[in-house]
Motif scaffolding. Structure first.
Motif, PDB file in Angstrom:
ATOM      1  N   VAL A 112      -1.934 -15.710  -0.445  1.00  0.00           N
ATOM      2  CA  VAL A 112      -2.110 -14.271  -0.650  1.00  0.00           C
ATOM      3  C   VAL A 112      -1.510 -13.906  -2.002  1.00  0.00           C
ATOM      4  CG1 VAL A 112      -1.534 -11.957   0.176  1.00  0.00           C
ATOM      5  CG2 VAL A 112      -2.013 -13.783   1.829  1.00  0.00           C
ATOM      6  N   PHE A 113      -2.234 -13.074  -2.770  1.00  0.00           N
ATOM      7  CA  PHE A 113      -1.724 -12.583  -4.052  1.00  0.00           C
ATOM      8  C   PHE A 113      -1.683 -11.074  -4.001  1.00  0.00           C
ATOM      9  CE2 PHE A 113      -2.629 -11.876  -8.810  1.00  0.00           C
ATOM     10  CZ  PHE A 113      -1.286 -11.979  -9.142  1.00  0.00           C
ATOM     11  N   ILE A 114      -0.497 -10.501  -4.166  1.00  0.00           N
ATOM     12  CA  ILE A 114      -0.317  -9.050  -4.159  1.00  0.00           C
ATOM     13  C   ILE A 114      -0.125  -8.569  -5.589  1.00  0.00           C
ATOM     14  CG2 ILE A 114       1.040  -7.119  -3.296  1.00  0.00           C
ATOM     15  CD1 ILE A 114       1.969  -8.854  -0.999  1.00  0.00           C
ATOM     16  N   ASP A 115      -1.057  -7.754  -6.056  1.00  0.00           N
ATOM     17  CA  ASP A 115      -0.988  -7.228  -7.424  1.00  0.00           C
ATOM     18  C   ASP A 115      -1.698  -5.879  -7.466  1.00  0.00           C
ATOM     19  OD1 ASP A 115      -0.536  -6.968 -10.114  1.00  0.00           O
ATOM     20  OD2 ASP A 115      -2.134  -8.332 -10.736  1.00  0.00           O
ATOM     21  N   ALA A 116      -1.209  -4.954  -6.658  1.00  0.00           N
ATOM     22  CA  ALA A 116      -1.842  -3.637  -6.565  1.00  0.00           C
ATOM     23  C   ALA A 116      -0.778  -2.558  -6.759  1.00  0.00           C
ATOM     24  CB  ALA A 116      -2.547  -3.508  -5.214  1.00  0.00           C
ATOM     25  N   ASP A 117      -0.925  -1.415  -6.085  1.00  0.00           N
ATOM     26  CA  ASP A 117       0.031  -0.321  -6.250  1.00  0.00           C
ATOM     27  C   ASP A 117       1.395  -0.740  -5.720  1.00  0.00           C
ATOM     28  OD1 ASP A 117      -1.443  -0.296  -3.763  1.00  0.00           O
ATOM     29  OD2 ASP A 117      -0.335   1.513  -3.241  1.00  0.00           O
ATOM     30  N   LYS A 118       2.391  -0.625  -6.560  1.00  0.00           N
ATOM     31  CA  LYS A 118       3.724  -1.148  -6.257  1.00  0.00           C
ATOM     32  C   LYS A 118       4.388  -0.407  -5.092  1.00  0.00           C
ATOM     33  CE  LYS A 118       2.397  -3.279  -9.797  1.00  0.00           C
ATOM     34  NZ  LYS A 118       1.554  -4.464  -9.558  1.00  0.00           N
ATOM     35  N   GLU A 119       4.040   0.846  -4.942  1.00  0.00           N
ATOM     36  CA  GLU A 119       4.639   1.668  -3.898  1.00  0.00           C
ATOM     37  C   GLU A 119       4.388   1.079  -2.505  1.00  0.00           C
ATOM     38  OE1 GLU A 119       4.564   6.348  -2.385  1.00  0.00           O
ATOM     39  OE2 GLU A 119       3.162   5.641  -3.932  1.00  0.00           O
ATOM     40  N   VAL A 177       7.235  -8.159 -10.129  1.00  0.00           N
ATOM     41  CA  VAL A 177       8.425  -7.853  -9.342  1.00  0.00           C
ATOM     42  C   VAL A 177       9.673  -7.611 -10.203  1.00  0.00           C
ATOM     43  CG1 VAL A 177       7.655  -8.945  -7.218  1.00  0.00           C
ATOM     44  CG2 VAL A 177       8.780 -10.328  -8.965  1.00  0.00           C
ATOM     45  N   LEU A 178       9.589  -7.832 -11.514  1.00  0.00           N
ATOM     46  CA  LEU A 178      10.690  -7.479 -12.410  1.00  0.00           C
ATOM     47  C   LEU A 178      10.445  -6.141 -13.107  1.00  0.00           C
ATOM     48  CD1 LEU A 178      11.623 -10.936 -13.987  1.00  0.00           C
ATOM     49  CD2 LEU A 178      12.796  -9.685 -12.166  1.00  0.00           C
ATOM     50  N   TRP A 179       9.186  -5.726 -13.144  1.00  0.00           N
ATOM     51  CA  TRP A 179       8.811  -4.371 -13.580  1.00  0.00           C
ATOM     52  C   TRP A 179       9.438  -4.002 -14.925  1.00  0.00           C
ATOM     53  CZ3 TRP A 179       4.569  -2.469 -12.591  1.00  0.00           C
ATOM     54  CH2 TRP A 179       4.287  -1.116 -12.515  1.00  0.00           C
ATOM     55  N   SER A 180       9.220  -4.899 -15.905  1.00  0.00           N
ATOM     56  CA  SER A 180       9.754  -4.706 -17.265  1.00  0.00           C
ATOM     57  C   SER A 180      11.274  -4.525 -17.280  1.00  0.00           C
ATOM     58  CB  SER A 180       9.070  -3.517 -17.953  1.00  0.00           C
ATOM     59  OG  SER A 180       7.685  -3.741 -18.078  1.00  0.00           O
ATOM     60  N   GLY A 181      11.955  -5.109 -16.322  1.00  0.00           N
ATOM     61  CA  GLY A 181      13.410  -5.017 -16.249  1.00  0.00           C
ATOM     62  C   GLY A 181      13.932  -3.768 -15.567  1.00  0.00           C
ATOM     63  N   LYS A 229      12.373  11.292 -11.471  1.00  0.00           N
ATOM     64  CA  LYS A 229      11.967  11.899 -10.208  1.00  0.00           C
ATOM     65  C   LYS A 229      10.590  11.441  -9.756  1.00  0.00           C
ATOM     66  CE  LYS A 229      14.776  16.110 -10.444  1.00  0.00           C
ATOM     67  NZ  LYS A 229      14.747  17.596 -10.457  1.00  0.00           N
ATOM     68  N   ASP A 230       9.686  11.213 -10.718  1.00  0.00           N
ATOM     69  CA  ASP A 230       8.321  10.826 -10.353  1.00  0.00           C
ATOM     70  C   ASP A 230       8.123   9.316 -10.304  1.00  0.00           C
ATOM     71  OD1 ASP A 230       8.628  10.413 -13.047  1.00  0.00           O
ATOM     72  OD2 ASP A 230       6.664  11.230 -13.615  1.00  0.00           O
ATOM     73  N   ASP A 231       9.195   8.553 -10.458  1.00  0.00           N
ATOM     74  CA  ASP A 231       9.106   7.084 -10.431  1.00  0.00           C
ATOM     75  C   ASP A 231       9.273   6.592  -8.995  1.00  0.00           C
ATOM     76  OD1 ASP A 231       9.191   4.368 -10.744  1.00  0.00           O
ATOM     77  OD2 ASP A 231      10.961   4.325 -12.028  1.00  0.00           O
ATOM     78  N   VAL A 232       8.147   6.307  -8.350  1.00  0.00           N
ATOM     79  CA  VAL A 232       8.201   5.762  -6.988  1.00  0.00           C
ATOM     80  C   VAL A 232       8.101   4.237  -7.007  1.00  0.00           C
ATOM     81  CG1 VAL A 232       7.257   7.849  -5.947  1.00  0.00           C
ATOM     82  CG2 VAL A 232       5.691   6.034  -6.689  1.00  0.00           C
ATOM     83  N   ASP A 233       7.614   3.673  -8.116  1.00  0.00           N
ATOM     84  CA  ASP A 233       7.348   2.232  -8.172  1.00  0.00           C
ATOM     85  C   ASP A 233       8.626   1.399  -8.263  1.00  0.00           C
ATOM     86  OD1 ASP A 233       4.608   2.604  -8.064  1.00  0.00           O
ATOM     87  OD2 ASP A 233       4.423   2.810 -10.230  1.00  0.00           O
ATOM     88  N   THR A 234       9.557   1.812  -9.124  1.00  0.00           N
ATOM     89  CA  THR A 234      10.771   1.011  -9.322  1.00  0.00           C
ATOM     90  C   THR A 234      11.585   0.885  -8.044  1.00  0.00           C
ATOM     91  OG1 THR A 234      10.839   1.679 -11.652  1.00  0.00           O
ATOM     92  CG2 THR A 234      12.820   0.687 -10.726  1.00  0.00           C
TER      93      THR A 234
END
Length: 214
Positions: free
Chosen positions: A132-139, A163-167, A176-181
């Motif tokens: 399985v490869f997961i590469d979609a919406d991080k949320e 999964v490191l998300w540019s550090g 406030k609008d960052d749900v991904d990190t």
């Protein structure tokens, strides 16, 4: 973002397998015609995906997040002759672009495209997966994991991208609008602590986790 010196990164790419000609064409056309070409797995990570797939030799592959089809074609290189790759994406505008390159490959008839929300589609898939490869919406990474784990064969592998998300996963405060990190931080914690899997996080490009079901 480079997690190793750029010169070393270039050396690594130079001394890894060459990018197949069809994928070179797909790479070029993605950069010429498609928005956010940075989302493409690209030459080096594509060869990593190909190598992992060839080692596993999966019968059934699941991909969440097709984009332009580059990573699907890389993983298909290791698929068993009677296998299938199921890839899910929510962007219908890319459907025909993906299909064009799938059909130009040797794997076209065995690549099944699904259009829509992966959380709705995955429960309807009857087979169990080996890769399985997961590469979609991080949320939704944790939600994808929770819905996939019981559809993964013992010894099967989940690959998780970005999964490191540019550090940013090292940060303690978020916009406030960052749900991904925060979602990725929680996902990385989940992979580390879930007793059904064993996990190693590789600093490849933007971070690639390999999790094997026990």
């Amino acid at each position: 973002m480079h997690f190793i010196p750029e010169e070393i990164d270039e050396y690594v790419v130079k001394h890894s397998e060459d990018e197949p000609e069809l994928l070179q064409r797909l790479n070029r056309e993605t950069h010429q015609k498609i928005l956010q070409p940075r989302m493409l797995s690209g030459h080096f990570q594509g060869r990593v995906l190909s190598m992992i797939s060839k080692i596993i030799q999966p019968k059934y592959i699941l991909e969440i997040g097709t984009y332009t089809g580059y990573s699907a074609l890389c993983m298909a290189e290791g698929m068993q002759p009677n296998g299938e790759l199921h890839t899910i994406d929510i962007n219908e505008e890319l459907f025909d672009f993906q299909r064009k390159y799938f059909d130009l490959s040797n794997y076209g008839p065995r690549i099944v495209q699904h259009l829509g929300d992966a959380l709705d589609i995955i429960p309807k898939l009857e087979m169990k997966f080996d890769l399985v490869f997961i590469d979609a919406d991080k949320e939704n990474y944790s939600n994808y994991f929770n819905i996939i784990i019981d559809k993964l064969n013992s010894g099967g592998v989940i690959l998780s991208d970005n999964v490191l998300w540019s550090g940013k996963v090292l940060e303690s405060q978020f916009k406030k609008d960052d749900v991904d990190t925060p979602a990725l931080i929680e996902y990385n914690r989940l992979l580390k602590t879930d007793e059904r899997i064993e996990t190693v996080l590789l600093p490849i490009r933007d971070g690639l986790t390999i999790s094997r079901k026990l």
